[in-house]
Scaffold this active site. Structure first.
Site, PDB file in Angstrom:
ATOM      1  N   LEU A  41      -8.893   3.717 -14.402  1.00 54.27           N
ATOM      2  CA  LEU A  41      -8.525   3.923 -12.993  1.00 54.27           C
ATOM      3  C   LEU A  41      -7.116   3.471 -12.679  1.00 54.27           C
ATOM      4  O   LEU A  41      -6.659   2.434 -13.155  1.00 54.27           O
ATOM      5  CB  LEU A  41      -9.510   3.158 -12.099  1.00 54.27           C
ATOM      6  CG  LEU A  41      -9.234   3.164 -10.588  1.00 54.27           C
ATOM      7  CD1 LEU A  41     -10.531   3.315  -9.795  1.00 54.27           C
ATOM      8  CD2 LEU A  41      -8.489   1.910 -10.128  1.00 54.27           C
ATOM      9  N   ASP A  44      -2.689   1.487  -6.694  1.00 52.27           N
ATOM     10  CA  ASP A  44      -1.341   1.396  -6.095  1.00 52.27           C
ATOM     11  C   ASP A  44      -0.171   1.555  -7.083  1.00 52.27           C
ATOM     12  O   ASP A  44      -0.199   0.982  -8.171  1.00 52.27           O
ATOM     13  CB  ASP A  44      -1.127   0.025  -5.448  1.00 52.27           C
ATOM     14  CG  ASP A  44      -2.248  -0.396  -4.549  1.00 52.27           C
ATOM     15  OD1 ASP A  44      -3.203   0.383  -4.384  1.00 52.27           O
ATOM     16  OD2 ASP A  44      -2.174  -1.511  -4.011  1.00 52.27           O
ATOM     17  N   SER A 104      -1.345  -6.061  -6.705  1.00 49.22           N
ATOM     18  CA  SER A 104      -0.102  -5.332  -6.435  1.00 49.22           C
ATOM     19  C   SER A 104       1.109  -6.216  -6.181  1.00 49.22           C
ATOM     20  O   SER A 104       0.991  -7.354  -5.721  1.00 49.22           O
ATOM     21  CB  SER A 104      -0.293  -4.412  -5.232  1.00 49.22           C
ATOM     22  OG  SER A 104      -1.025  -3.304  -5.662  1.00 49.22           O
TER      23      SER A 104
HETATM   24  C1  FRU Z   1      -4.408  -1.713  -2.058  1.00 52.37           C
HETATM   25  C2  FRU Z   1      -4.900  -2.965  -2.736  1.00 52.37           C
HETATM   26  C3  FRU Z   1      -3.906  -4.106  -2.626  1.00 52.37           C
HETATM   27  C4  FRU Z   1      -4.265  -4.965  -3.813  1.00 52.37           C
HETATM   28  C5  FRU Z   1      -4.605  -3.931  -4.843  1.00 52.37           C
HETATM   29  C6  FRU Z   1      -5.668  -4.340  -5.825  1.00 52.37           C
HETATM   30  O1  FRU Z   1      -5.029  -0.571  -2.546  1.00 52.37           O
HETATM   31  O2  FRU Z   1      -6.150  -3.357  -2.220  1.00 52.37           O
HETATM   32  O3  FRU Z   1      -3.941  -4.788  -1.402  1.00 52.37           O
HETATM   33  O4  FRU Z   1      -3.216  -5.789  -4.204  1.00 52.37           O
HETATM   34  O5  FRU Z   1      -5.042  -2.789  -4.132  1.00 52.37           O
HETATM   35  O6  FRU Z   1      -5.838  -3.364  -6.798  1.00 52.37           O
END
Ligand code: FRU
Length: 480
Positions: A41, A44, A104
């Site tokens: 998968l 971000d 992220s």
């Molecule tokens: C957004 C999010 C971010 C986080 C990341 C985890 O899609 O929820 O806030 O850092 O994905 O994968």
């Protein structure tokens, strides 16, 4: 976290991942010109930066399944923002301060140094979340000198993540998306004179003139586009309002003026959705580029897609931003036309389509375009009603349904549509309207028999159709 989401990548996983990769590489849903996860998968886009003629792109990655499991970072490179090559694993959640995922983050380029800053998602033995902010330096596809620079802020909930760094008058500032104790989404600002240490909480960013209804703001990013500041974020919990905010979560921006030294963003526009399609989230802009470029995740959190068993998610085309009347103009990068390999002869019914671009100018009439249809029926329907001035996309006729509880139709009303570019990939459709006024991005999973293109109301003189080439190399590379 269930066991199938908990796997940390190890050196001897290479063979297994290689096998997974070769089994999905020829999937009918594997895109030709959109970055897709090596395996498993992708969510971000992360750490986007430009240095020495090369664009570095990373994404949130769970290698083993199309599930939101233990997040790693994967790196892809590009020299022109349309051709992409897989480089390898960049970050793994192999330390206590990120034992539940390297979440992220972003990049900050200064002189010769490239800093990577991200969220170390930690959980203790009682499953309490500890959100850490981690900083390191980028060196040849690896992170070095990594350390926690900010620990949890006790005055907020444990939702504090997705850092980005800015510099002003000798100070570094760092923003985090957060949820406060009253369930309001917000941005926390930290400050330091030394990027590598001494970060102190500076306060919460006040967004003047904006009425907030979201409980959480993810992935904040403040950029300057043609002299205007743009506050970009992904709010969760906004109520839908007519044709607006109909996806599970939003991704949008406010144009205005940032006064970071006083922690104020003065809004000069409403909150505007970055994309009006079905699947677009967590967009991030590049650091260290002359033009403003942005990439989003073509996908949404808490959403199941029909091909998740094979792999899940992809990144959007790279978009170049301009600004007009306090609204972003969003277009694919200019050289995207280099993907065109061959002009396809115009016909109202084109059978067995492969990835293509439909370019329409001087629109004067109502029309209907059915992509991945069965002869003249069904498909992903793009339509324009000239009398009602209404533009619509509708995916209810495709057999594989996605998020039907959030509706099958998205609409833009009061539109004097003049031109449009549609990029059709194997499982992603991106539409750009009136030279950047609107973008609409959507996932589609056509079945074998859903393979034709049917056009009604457009004619040859204003419509050009091009076959597009594969520009995402899809090579297997782990580089561990
Ligand atoms: C957004 C999010 C971010 C986080 C990341 C985890 O899609 O929820 O806030 O850092 O994905 O994968």
């Amino acid at each position: 976290m269930t066991d199938d989401k908990k796997r940390l990548i190890k050196k001897d996983d290479e063979k297994e991942l290689k096998n997974i990769h070769s089994s999905i590489k020829n999937s009918v849903y594997r895109d030709y010109f959109h970055i897709s996860p090596l395996t498993g998968l992708l969510n971000d886009p992360n750490g986007l930066f430009f240095k020495e003629n090369k664009f570095h792109i990373f994404y949130q990655w769970y290698p083993f399944k199309g599930l939101h499991g233990l997040k790693h970072w994967y790196e892809v490179e590009s020299f022109d923002l349309i051709n992409f090559k897989n480089l390898g694993l960049f970050l793994k959640p192999d330390k206590i301060y990120k034992n539940r995922g390297a979440y992220s983050g972003s990049a900050f380029v200064e002189n010769d140094e490239v800093y990577i800053v991200y969220s170390g998602n930690q959980k203790d033995e009682n499953e309490n979340r500890i959100p850490n902010t981690v900083l390191g330096k980028y060196e040849n596809g690896k992170i070095i000198d990594e350390k926690v620079i900010i620990t949890p802020n006790e005055n907020y909930t444990d939702n504090q993540r997705d850092p980005r760094i800015y510099k002003k008058n000798g100070f570094y500032y760092l923003s985090l998306g957060a949820r406060d104790k009253f369930d309001c989404g917000c941005i926390l600002i930290y400050r330091s004179k030394n990027i590598e240490k001494d970060w102190a909480f500076f306060g919460q960013l006040e967004v003047k003139g904006f009425k907030n209804s979201a409980y959480m703001w993810e992935c904040p990013d403040i950029l300057n586009v043609c002299g205007k500041d743009v506050l970009l974020f992904s709010p969760q919990g906004m109520k839908s309002k007519g044709e607006f905010f109909n996806n599970i979560y939003q991704n949008g921006y406010i144009v205005g003026k940032l006064d970071i030294e006083n922690k104020i963003f003065y809004s000069e526009s409403d909150f505007i959705e970055l994309d009006r399609g079905f699947d677009f989230y967590a967009a991030q802009s590049f650091d260290n580029t002359k033009n403003s470029y942005l990439i989003g995740w073509v996908g949404l959190p808490d959403t199941i897609y029909p091909n998740d068993k094979e792999f899940s998610g992809n990144l959007s085309l790279v978009r170049e931003l301009k600004i007009k009347n306090n609204k972003l103009l969003i277009n694919p990068v200019e050289n995207i036309s280099d993907l065109r390999v061959e002009k396809i002869e115009f016909n109202s019914l084109i059978k067995n389509i492969e990835p293509l671009e439909i370019y329409v100018e001087n629109i004067e009439n109502s029309f209907k375009i059915k992509i991945y249809s069965q002869e003249k029926n069904g498909g992903f329907i793009i339509s324009f009603d000239k009398n009602k001035k209404e533009f619509k996309i509708d995916r209810s006729k495709l057999e594989n349904e996605i998020s039907k509880e959030f509706g099958h139709e998205r609409k833009i009303s009061k539109l004097d549509l003049k031109s449009m570019r549609i990029f059709v990939d194997k499982s992603t459709i991106e539409i750009f309207i009136d030279k950047g006024e609107y973008a609409l991005t959507s996932k589609v999973f056509p079945k074998n028999k859903e393979k034709d293109l049917y056009i009604e109301g457009l004619d040859e003189k204003n419509t050009q159709i091009y076959k597009l080439k594969k520009s995402y190399l899809d090579n297997f590379s782990l580089n561990m």
